[in-house]
Design a protein around this motif. Structure first.
Motif, PDB file in Angstrom:
ATOM      1  N   GLY A  14       0.433  -1.006  -0.026  1.00 47.39           N
ATOM      2  CA  GLY A  14      -0.285  -0.231  -0.446  1.00 47.39           C
ATOM      3  C   GLY A  14       0.926   1.535   0.189  1.00 47.39           C
ATOM      4  N   GLY A  15       2.003   0.964  -0.305  1.00 47.76           N
ATOM      5  CA  GLY A  15       3.047   2.091  -0.875  1.00 47.76           C
ATOM      6  C   GLY A  15       4.071   2.554   0.937  1.00 47.76           C
ATOM      7  N   CYS A  16       3.755   2.081   1.765  1.00 44.32           N
ATOM      8  CA  CYS A  16       4.535   1.668   2.618  1.00 44.32           C
ATOM      9  C   CYS A  16       5.059   0.407   3.217  1.00 44.32           C
ATOM     10  CB  CYS A  16       3.718   2.853   3.388  1.00 44.32           C
ATOM     11  SG  CYS A  16       2.268   2.211   4.116  1.00 44.32           S
ATOM     12  N   ASN A  17       5.931   0.222   4.224  1.00 43.50           N
ATOM     13  CA  ASN A  17       6.251  -0.529   4.186  1.00 43.50           C
ATOM     14  C   ASN A  17       6.210  -1.441   6.056  1.00 43.50           C
ATOM     15  OD1 ASN A  17       8.820  -1.032   2.664  1.00 43.50           O
ATOM     16  ND2 ASN A  17       9.817   0.503   3.647  1.00 43.50           N
ATOM     17  N   ARG A  18       5.594  -2.148   6.053  1.00 44.16           N
ATOM     18  CA  ARG A  18       4.442  -2.884   6.307  1.00 44.16           C
ATOM     19  C   ARG A  18       5.018  -3.476   7.915  1.00 44.16           C
ATOM     20  NH1 ARG A  18      -0.195  -0.339   6.516  1.00 44.16           N
ATOM     21  NH2 ARG A  18      -0.869   0.527   4.584  1.00 44.16           N
ATOM     22  N   ALA A  19       4.794  -3.986   9.183  1.00 41.84           N
ATOM     23  CA  ALA A  19       5.307  -4.960   9.654  1.00 41.84           C
ATOM     24  C   ALA A  19       4.741  -5.577  10.843  1.00 41.84           C
ATOM     25  CB  ALA A  19       6.810  -4.732  10.172  1.00 41.84           C
ATOM     26  N   PHE A  20       4.917  -6.906  11.603  1.00 45.27           N
ATOM     27  CA  PHE A  20       4.028  -6.579  12.898  1.00 45.27           C
ATOM     28  C   PHE A  20       4.564  -6.237  14.010  1.00 45.27           C
ATOM     29  CE2 PHE A  20       2.968  -9.019  16.410  1.00 45.27           C
ATOM     30  CZ  PHE A  20       1.702  -9.861  16.398  1.00 45.27           C
ATOM     31  N   ARG A  21       3.769  -5.795  14.857  1.00 43.41           N
ATOM     32  CA  ARG A  21       3.773  -4.795  15.959  1.00 43.41           C
ATOM     33  C   ARG A  21       4.170  -6.116  17.209  1.00 43.41           C
ATOM     34  NH1 ARG A  21       0.690  -0.005  15.931  1.00 43.41           N
ATOM     35  NH2 ARG A  21       1.156   0.042  18.550  1.00 43.41           N
ATOM     36  N   GLU A  28       0.271  -7.887  23.289  1.00 51.46           N
ATOM     37  CA  GLU A  28      -1.082  -7.274  24.937  1.00 51.46           C
ATOM     38  C   GLU A  28      -2.060  -6.667  24.980  1.00 51.46           C
ATOM     39  OE1 GLU A  28       1.915  -4.459  26.152  1.00 51.46           O
ATOM     40  OE2 GLU A  28       3.301  -5.546  26.429  1.00 51.46           O
ATOM     41  N   GLU A  29      -2.130  -6.244  23.341  1.00 54.82           N
ATOM     42  CA  GLU A  29      -3.384  -5.354  23.013  1.00 54.82           C
ATOM     43  C   GLU A  29      -4.738  -6.656  22.486  1.00 54.82           C
ATOM     44  OE1 GLU A  29      -5.115  -2.797  19.193  1.00 54.82           O
ATOM     45  OE2 GLU A  29      -3.796  -3.228  19.262  1.00 54.82           O
ATOM     46  N   HIS A  30      -4.300  -7.826  21.872  1.00 53.99           N
ATOM     47  CA  HIS A  30      -5.293  -8.318  21.674  1.00 53.99           C
ATOM     48  C   HIS A  30      -5.450  -9.939  22.781  1.00 53.99           C
ATOM     49  CE1 HIS A  30      -6.847  -6.835  18.079  1.00 53.99           C
ATOM     50  NE2 HIS A  30      -5.496  -6.724  17.840  1.00 53.99           N
ATOM     51  N   GLY A  31      -4.502 -10.828  23.188  1.00 56.10           N
ATOM     52  CA  GLY A  31      -4.186 -11.571  24.334  1.00 56.10           C
ATOM     53  C   GLY A  31      -3.951 -12.871  23.663  1.00 56.10           C
ATOM     54  N   TRP A  32      -4.568 -13.599  24.028  1.00 55.04           N
ATOM     55  CA  TRP A  32      -3.316 -15.033  24.057  1.00 55.04           C
ATOM     56  C   TRP A  32      -3.765 -15.709  22.783  1.00 55.04           C
ATOM     57  CZ3 TRP A  32      -6.072 -19.294  23.126  1.00 55.04           C
ATOM     58  CH2 TRP A  32      -8.035 -19.640  24.106  1.00 55.04           C
ATOM     59  N   TRP A  33      -5.212 -15.188  21.968  1.00 50.25           N
ATOM     60  CA  TRP A  33      -4.517 -15.899  21.222  1.00 50.25           C
ATOM     61  C   TRP A  33      -4.065 -15.426  19.970  1.00 50.25           C
ATOM     62  CZ3 TRP A  33      -6.136 -12.783  17.064  1.00 50.25           C
ATOM     63  CH2 TRP A  33      -7.602 -11.180  17.315  1.00 50.25           C
ATOM     64  N   LEU A  34      -3.722 -14.551  19.071  1.00 45.50           N
ATOM     65  CA  LEU A  34      -2.535 -13.784  18.754  1.00 45.50           C
ATOM     66  C   LEU A  34      -1.385 -14.438  18.659  1.00 45.50           C
ATOM     67  CD1 LEU A  34      -2.710 -12.612  16.453  1.00 45.50           C
ATOM     68  CD2 LEU A  34      -1.930 -10.330  17.537  1.00 45.50           C
ATOM     69  N   VAL A  35      -0.672 -15.086  17.739  1.00 46.22           N
ATOM     70  CA  VAL A  35       0.543 -15.541  17.453  1.00 46.22           C
ATOM     71  C   VAL A  35       1.257 -15.340  16.536  1.00 46.22           C
ATOM     72  CG1 VAL A  35      -0.094 -18.366  18.875  1.00 46.22           C
ATOM     73  CG2 VAL A  35      -0.384 -17.978  16.604  1.00 46.22           C
ATOM     74  N   TYR A  36       2.331 -15.465  16.234  1.00 42.55           N
ATOM     75  CA  TYR A  36       2.887 -15.051  14.975  1.00 42.55           C
ATOM     76  C   TYR A  36       4.092 -15.978  14.828  1.00 42.55           C
ATOM     77  CZ  TYR A  36       6.545 -12.556  12.630  1.00 42.55           C
ATOM     78  OH  TYR A  36       7.555 -11.648  11.557  1.00 42.55           O
ATOM     79  N   SER A  37       4.077 -16.488  13.774  1.00 41.36           N
ATOM     80  CA  SER A  37       4.786 -17.548  13.170  1.00 41.36           C
ATOM     81  C   SER A  37       6.355 -16.955  12.889  1.00 41.36           C
ATOM     82  CB  SER A  37       4.099 -18.122  12.544  1.00 41.36           C
ATOM     83  OG  SER A  37       5.180 -18.862  11.655  1.00 41.36           O
ATOM     84  N   MET A  38       7.570 -17.158  13.086  1.00 35.81           N
ATOM     85  CA  MET A  38       8.498 -16.767  12.819  1.00 35.81           C
ATOM     86  C   MET A  38       9.115 -17.533  11.509  1.00 35.81           C
ATOM     87  SD  MET A  38      10.772 -16.279  15.985  1.00 35.81           S
ATOM     88  CE  MET A  38      12.194 -15.773  14.678  1.00 35.81           C
ATOM     89  N   LYS A  39       8.423 -18.458  11.162  1.00 29.85           N
ATOM     90  CA  LYS A  39       8.663 -18.739   9.472  1.00 29.85           C
ATOM     91  C   LYS A  39       8.030 -18.487   8.501  1.00 29.85           C
ATOM     92  CE  LYS A  39       8.864 -23.845   7.333  1.00 29.85           C
ATOM     93  NZ  LYS A  39       8.420 -23.352   6.268  1.00 29.85           N
ATOM     94  N   LEU A  40       7.097 -18.077   8.535  1.00 27.13           N
ATOM     95  CA  LEU A  40       5.738 -17.210   7.449  1.00 27.13           C
ATOM     96  C   LEU A  40       5.550 -16.259   7.555  1.00 27.13           C
ATOM     97  CD1 LEU A  40       2.943 -20.273   7.489  1.00 27.13           C
ATOM     98  CD2 LEU A  40       4.776 -20.009   6.224  1.00 27.13           C
ATOM     99  N   ASP A  41       6.562 -15.435   8.979  1.00 25.56           N
ATOM    100  CA  ASP A  41       6.468 -13.853   8.796  1.00 25.56           C
ATOM    101  C   ASP A  41       4.398 -12.923   8.914  1.00 25.56           C
ATOM    102  OD1 ASP A  41       7.031 -10.780   9.220  1.00 25.56           O
ATOM    103  OD2 ASP A  41       6.794 -11.074   6.983  1.00 25.56           O
ATOM    104  N   GLY A  42       3.821 -13.858   9.796  1.00 24.58           N
ATOM    105  CA  GLY A  42       2.315 -13.566   9.623  1.00 24.58           C
ATOM    106  C   GLY A  42       2.181 -13.462  11.060  1.00 24.58           C
TER     107      GLY A  42
END
Length: 634
Positions: A140-147, A152-166
């Motif tokens: 979308g015209g700019c660099n975006r990354a996970f934060r 802390e904002e969404h809770g325990w159900w949110l996980v981040y995969s370092m392999k897929l960067d998602g």
């Protein structure tokens, strides 16, 4: 200059190495290197470590900073793995699923996981440290990354995969089936947050109201946009916004959305949103439904005719087919833009549309165009080029158009053409000026018993000759009143019968034009010719309308044509008796405006057949003038 040359010569003799540059970097910028090791700077910010000097040294130092940052990444990844509880199972969801897989493949991969593997991912999924530098992606015209704050904002159900960067909802990824994955209402975030579910319902309700407003404007063939497209303004906001404002009086959610939208960039009221809705409704709903019905019918007919609009050549393309309920249907399929109106370009446009919509051109069984050479030519016309791919597509010139051409040819007789010109000029004289129209309206209102809302005069159709019967009917009914109105303007008669507003002030061009029209209309030849044409065209009114019906089949069309032919054949056999009736009617009509039948003009040497010399009664002389040149051939 000598000192600088010595420095440059020394630099060339003793080139710097990568280790020397890193050493210089530690000595001159220790703070920057410390920040890199702590993970507070990204790779993109390594350009800040550039030192004053020549460009070669700066590039090497940038490369050194990038290498240090990459070492930091590796160390952070190792720390993340060490920070997590040890397990015999992998703790990254990206090792089990792949973003390139389909929903069904992902569901199958998750089902093959054991309960212990799922439990391990729920309890011990890898989580980067706070200092971890998340990769950036240009979107979308700019660099975006996970934060990291999102954990802390969404809770325990949110996980981040370092392999897929998602990022993933761990519950949705492990426990939803293929059907539930496609339904946004079944997401864990929606189930856990009732406010989000209510927000989805509200947004859908508002969007439905907006789409219905667009669809209503389309059904009524009215423009959506106005001169001032603002809700709170003094100008015309357009039919679309005005309709939404009216609906909001009975819809509290829509009213709240119009007055105070939750997101100012997602109101769905802009012209761009309107065009997108029209495109979706037109192509993905209406056109898709028509294409599906054409495929089901299999055999169809192509109808097309080129037209110029706003200096652009267009070709509306329609299809005629029989639907599953055995109804004959004619539907607009596409409107194409043409660079040229040659047979090759038009045929290519038709083929492209059929190919794009996946309609087999070989199933075409008919072609309906006009009779111009680019359409009807047997060598380079559209019908010939289409037949190369669809040999069974029979070309047929539009029967309604053929009928108009026949009538136009019959009306080319000078006496008929002159009558039509006088009639057209009379209609234009009374309808182009409010003053003359007001006079005629007052005469009609006072003299006629009942007119209702019917207009005294209507303009003649410029393209459809058979459709002029309505104009002839209005002129026939108002003929006496037209003569009376012209006498008021030309001679100042009947002034005591009408108001002073319409009887005074007729000077100059109005009086001269009224006098010329009165002379032309108070002519027995004009009245007789008008009644003859009026009676002849009256038999074509019904068939003209029916031939243009979309539900007409060929058997019914031939039946109606045979019926009309029998009428004209009978009229041809009894032409003298029928004309005597028309003549008597013309005499009565002339008597209403104080006229008497006169003998038609005759010439010694005859060139045009309208001046046939005759010795007999007046009706026979007029019959020779009018009927012999255009007797009916059936």
């Amino acid at each position: 200059m000598g000192k600088k040359e010595d420095k440059e010569r020394k630099r060339k003799k003793s080139p710097t190495t990568l280790s020397q540059n890193i050493g210089d970097l530690f000595k001159k910028r220790p703070k920057i290197v410390g920040q890199l090791l702590e993970g507070e700077l990204s790779t993109a910010s390594s350009s800040e470590t550039a030192l004053a000097g020549n460009s070669a040294v700066e590039d090497q130092r940038d490369a050194a900073a990038t290498e240090v940052a990459e070492d930091v990444r590796v160390r952070q990844a190792a720390e993340c793995e060490v920070a997590q509880p040890s397990s015999v199972f992998d703790s990254d969801l990206g090792l089990y699923i792949d973003a390139t897989k389909s929903i069904e493949e992902i569901t199958q991969a998750v089902c093959q996981m054991s309960d212990d593997q799922k439990y391990n991912l729920l309890k011990n999924h890898v989580r980067p440290s706070k200092n971890f530098i998340f990769p950036t992606t240009f979107i979308g015209g700019c660099n975006r990354a996970f934060r990291y704050d999102w954990f802390e904002e969404h809770g325990w159900w949110l996980v981040y995969s370092m392999k897929l960067d998602g990022a993933f909802c761990i519950c949705c990824a492990l426990f939803l089936n293929a059907t539930e994955r496609k339904n946004p209402n079944t997401r864990i975030s929606v189930r856990m947050d009732s406010a989000k579910e209510a927000n989805i319902k509200e947004n859908r309700h508002i969007f439905k109201c907006v789409a219905e407003a667009v669809l209503y404007c389309g059904h009524q063939c009215i423009a959506l946009r106005g001169s001032a497209e603002q809700q709170h303004c003094s100008g015309n906001p357009g039919n679309f916004l005005a309709l939404l404002k009216l609906l909001s009086n009975h819809n509290e959610k829509l009213k709240q959305h119009l007055e105070k939208p939750k997101l100012r960039n997602a109101t769905y009221l802009s012209p761009q949103s309107q065009n997108e809705m029209i495109d979706v409704i037109g192509k993905h709903m209406i056109q898709a439904k028509i294409v599906e019905e054409v495929r089901h019918a299999q055999m169809y007919t192509v109808l097309a005719d080129e037209v110029t609009s706003h200096n652009v050549e267009l070709i509306p393309m329609c299809v005629c087919f029989v639907d599953k309920d055995l109804n004959i249907r004619e539907e607009l399929l596409e409107i194409c833009t043409l660079p040229w109106i040659t047979g090759h370009h038009i045929a290519s446009a038709i083929k492209d549309v059929l190919s794009h919509l996946s309609i087999e051109i070989a199933d075409c069984r008919g072609q309906g165009y006009d009779g111009t050479s680019n359409m009807s030519s047997e060598n380079v016309g559209v019908q010939a080029l289409i037949k190369k791919d669809a040999p069974k597509a029979v070309y047929m010139h539009c029967n309604g158009h053929c009928l108009n051409l026949v009538i136009a040819r019959s009306c080319a007789l000078p006496v008929v053409r002159n009558m039509i010109d006088k009639m057209k000029y009379s209609v234009m004289f009374f309808t182009s000026s409010p003053k003359t129209e007001l006079l005629l309206k007052e005469v009609v209102d006072k003299e006629a018993y009942s007119t209702g809302k019917r207009k005294p005069l209507i303009d003649l159709s410029r393209t459809r000759w058979a459709a002029r019967h309505d104009a002839y009917s209005h002129f026939y009914s108002a003929f006496v009143f037209i003569i009376k109105a012209l006498e008021v303007m030309a001679h100042g008669l009947h002034t005591e019968e009408y108001s002073e507003d319409v009887t005074s002030g007729w000077e100059g061009k109005y009086k001269a034009e009224a006098y010329g029209l009165l002379s032309g209309l108070q002519n027995f030849g004009f009245i007789l010719t008008f009644l003859t044409v009026y009676q002849v065209l009256s038999h074509l009114t019904g068939i003209t309308v029916k031939l243009q019906s979309t539900s007409l089949d060929i058997i019914e069309a031939f039946s109606m044509v045979d019926e009309v032919k029998s009428v004209y054949k009978e009229l041809h056999e009894n032409i003298i008796d029928d004309f005597n009736q028309i003549y008597e009617q013309a005499v009565r009509m002339a008597a209403q405006v104080n006229m008497e039948p006169t003998q038609p003009r005759a010439a010694g040497r005859q060139k045009d057949r309208e001046n046939v010399p005759s010795e007999g009664v007046l009706s026979q002389e007029h019959g020779d003038t009018l009927l012999r040149p255009c007797h009916f051939r059936v």
